[in-house]
Design a protein around this motif. Structure first.
Motif: not given
Ligand SMILES: Nc1ncnc2c1ncn2[C@@H]1O[C@H](COP(=O)(O)OP(=O)(O)O)[C@@H](O)[C@H]1O
Ligand SMILES: [Mg+2]
Lengths: 290, 248
Positions: A170, A178, B101-105, B109, B112-114, B116, B160
């Motif tokens: 994405q 991150l 941001v991750f638009p499709d999540s 999520e 959560l990605i942040a 990791h 995030m």
């Protein structure tokens, strides 16, 4: 008759799902166009064959080893060749297609042609569904298709690495900020995709022989499924596989098998004319990337 | 905590940051004020390592478009050549401009990605903190981030960054494109972040008015060069700042 075509059409669709999942994982998720995909598929087949016949290894050693080596090869391909041209999409396509071409023609040059290049199948039993007998290998294909799809879905949602796949697909810069090692993640995604191709090869190839030309067919089919479904979309892969898979089987039944590959090519052309981002592509990825 | 010494960044031959030196002490909130294309983003991206990443990628393709000179030290350690993802591990975290941001999540999520790098408990705590700071986000937790408003996306982006666990948080234009009411929410949240996490914060902004009151120290840059520096109060009272950055 029609019931038979429909059931075999469904099985053919699962074959396409198997073939396209890995390609989609790499292309849609790591954002790398791995056009050596078909070659890696065939390589896995030959590696397993060499393990079984030349090295006389048992199947349970030879098959996982073939999958592992194929995945590592793909990871190396990414590190050595693709990383240099990453982001220059045309170069990615040409570079990976070139490597795939070289690999496939190398097999041809080394004499890997003929009917003796086959992989063992799942055995001789069959199950009758609505009066149509389905052999054990095709049952295995359906089971593997379902298992690999479910595994991918769960993996990309519930594991750290899987989430990182979705993240770099994405927005790579945000992923980097991150703390995600984007290049390592992309390498894993490419290897993972190739591993999927290898598993697909090991369950599909026993239906026929391991042939160099399969590499080209697999690439065209994977490309067709991903373009029609929308790059990066797992749901798209499944829907497009069933559309193209049924169309292929019915075409083969009523027009002749040599028309089968045409279906994929026509599907690519049609979707590019009507909806270039694919059925489930949320972005205009295709226009941007090709 | 952070020392930048004579930093220079060129794109092709254009100078984006010119002999910039600055210092951020532990616990401070520091402002970098500058109008459009003053070099704020280039500075933030250099600190976070994104420019280095870009430079490496260009070099691989055979180009030498970007030149970086000078030194960046984080807690006494020269990090000028450290990859971006490793700087994050040290606690140097950037929240990029235009609410990344991750638009499709979904919202959850994204968080959560942040998270990791962190343990389950850490991520849970930081996620709760984010929802505390930005109660608006709670009802959208299962919604795709691409469907949020600009202000909500900015809140999520800051959330995030918090989940990553920053010790030095770099915020690039967190107020850009937000309504005045939304700006107040974000400013309030930033103050809370400092209070609740103890993170040191650097804010790059073109809007001086909402930012100056909350900073301990500010640097004003124009055309990549430092033109003025002082405490928040000093800059607030400066007539030049008033005319240049407070608008009419
Ligand atoms: N990728 C780039 N390539 C070339 N020039 C750039 C690039 N990014 C920024 N610049 C130039 O560098 C200068 C500083 O830009 P930037 O750091 O984005 O400023 P700000 O964030 O303060 O608006 C501007 O003149 C801009 O045009
Ligand atoms: Mg900027």
């Amino acid at each position: 008759m029609l019931t038979g075509y429909l059931i075999y059409g469904l099985i053919n669709s699962v074959v396409l799902v198997l073939v396209a999942l890995g390609f989609n994982l790499t292309f849609g998720i790591s954002g790398v166009a791995n056009f050596a995909f078909g070659a890696l598929y065939v390589t896995a087949g030959f590696l397993a064959w060499i393990g079984l016949n030349t090295l006389s290894l048992p199947y349970w050693v030879s098959a996982p080893l073939a999958v592992l080596i194929t995945a590592v090869l793909a990871g190396l391909l990414y590190r050595v060749v693709v990383l240099r041209v990453r982001g220059l999409v045309v170069s990615e396509v040409i570079a990976t297609f070139g490597v795939g071409l070289a690999l496939l023609e190398l097999f041809r040059f080394l004499g890997f042609i003929g009917f003796e290049y086959t992989l063992p199948d799942a055995g001789d039993f069959g199950v009758s569904v609505l009066g149509v007998v389905i052999d054990s290998q095709r049952l295995l294909i359906v089971a593997m298709g379902a298992a690999l799809t479910a595994f991918l879905w769960l993996f990309t949602r519930y594991t750290t690495t899987g989430r990182a796949f979705r993240a770099i697909a994405q927005d790579e810069h945000t992923a980097l900020t991150l703390g995600i090692n984007t290049e390592r993640t992309a390498t894993i995604a490419v290897a993972f995709g190739a591993g999927y191709a290898a598993v697909a090869a090991l369950v599909i190839l026993p239906l026929g022989t391991i042939a160099v030309n399969e590499g080209y067919n697999v690439l065209v089919n994977a490309l067709a499924v991903c373009i029609v479904g929308g790059l990066g979309s797992t749901l798209g892969v499944i829907v497009a596989s069933f559309l193209i898979g049924m169309a292929q089987t019915l075409t083969a039944a009523y027009l002749g098998t040599h028309w089968m590959m045409i279906v994929s090519l026509v599907a690519i052309l049609l979707i590019l004319l009507v909806r270039p981002s694919g059925l489930f592509g949320s972005h205009k990825q295709l226009e941007e990337r090709i | 905590m952070l020392t930048v010494t004579e930093l220079m960044v060129f794109y092709e031959n254009a100078l984006a940051v010119n002999e910039l030196s600055l210092k951020v002490e532990t616990g401070q909130v520091v402002g970098v004020i500058g109008s459009n294309s003053a070099g704020k983003t280039t500075l933030m991206n250099t600190l976070s390592g994104l420019i280095l990443d870009q430079q490496i990628k260009e070099k691989r393709k055979g180009g030498e478009r970007i030149t970086i000179m000078g030194k960046v030290e984080f807690e006494g350690r020269d990090i000028s050549l450290m990859p971006a993802y490793e700087r994050v591990r040290l606690g140097l975290v950037l929240c990029r401009e235009r609410h990344p941001v991750f638009p499709d999540s979904t919202v959850l999520e994204n968080l959560l990605i942040a998270g990791h790098l962190g343990s389950k408990e850490q991520v849970k705590r930081a996620t709760d903190l984010t929802f505390d700071l930005f109660p608006n986000l709670v009802r959208w937790r299962r919604r795709k981030a691409g469907f949020l408003s600009g202000g909500e996306q900015q809140m999520l982006a800051i959330g995030m960054a918090l989940v990553v666990g920053p010790r030095l948080l770099l915020l690039d234009e967190p107020l850009l494109g937000l309504s005045p009411a939304m700006q107040q929410v974000v400013v309030g949240a930033i103050k809370n972040v400092r209070r609740q996490t103890g993170a040191t914060i650097v804010i790059a902004e073109q809007f001086a008015r909402p930012v100056l009151p909350m900073i301990d120290h500010g640097y004003v840059i124009e055309n990549g060069m430092l033109t003025m520096t002082g405490t928040g109060a000093q800059l607030m009272d400066n007539p030049e700042i008033k005319s240049a950055y407070f608008g009419v």
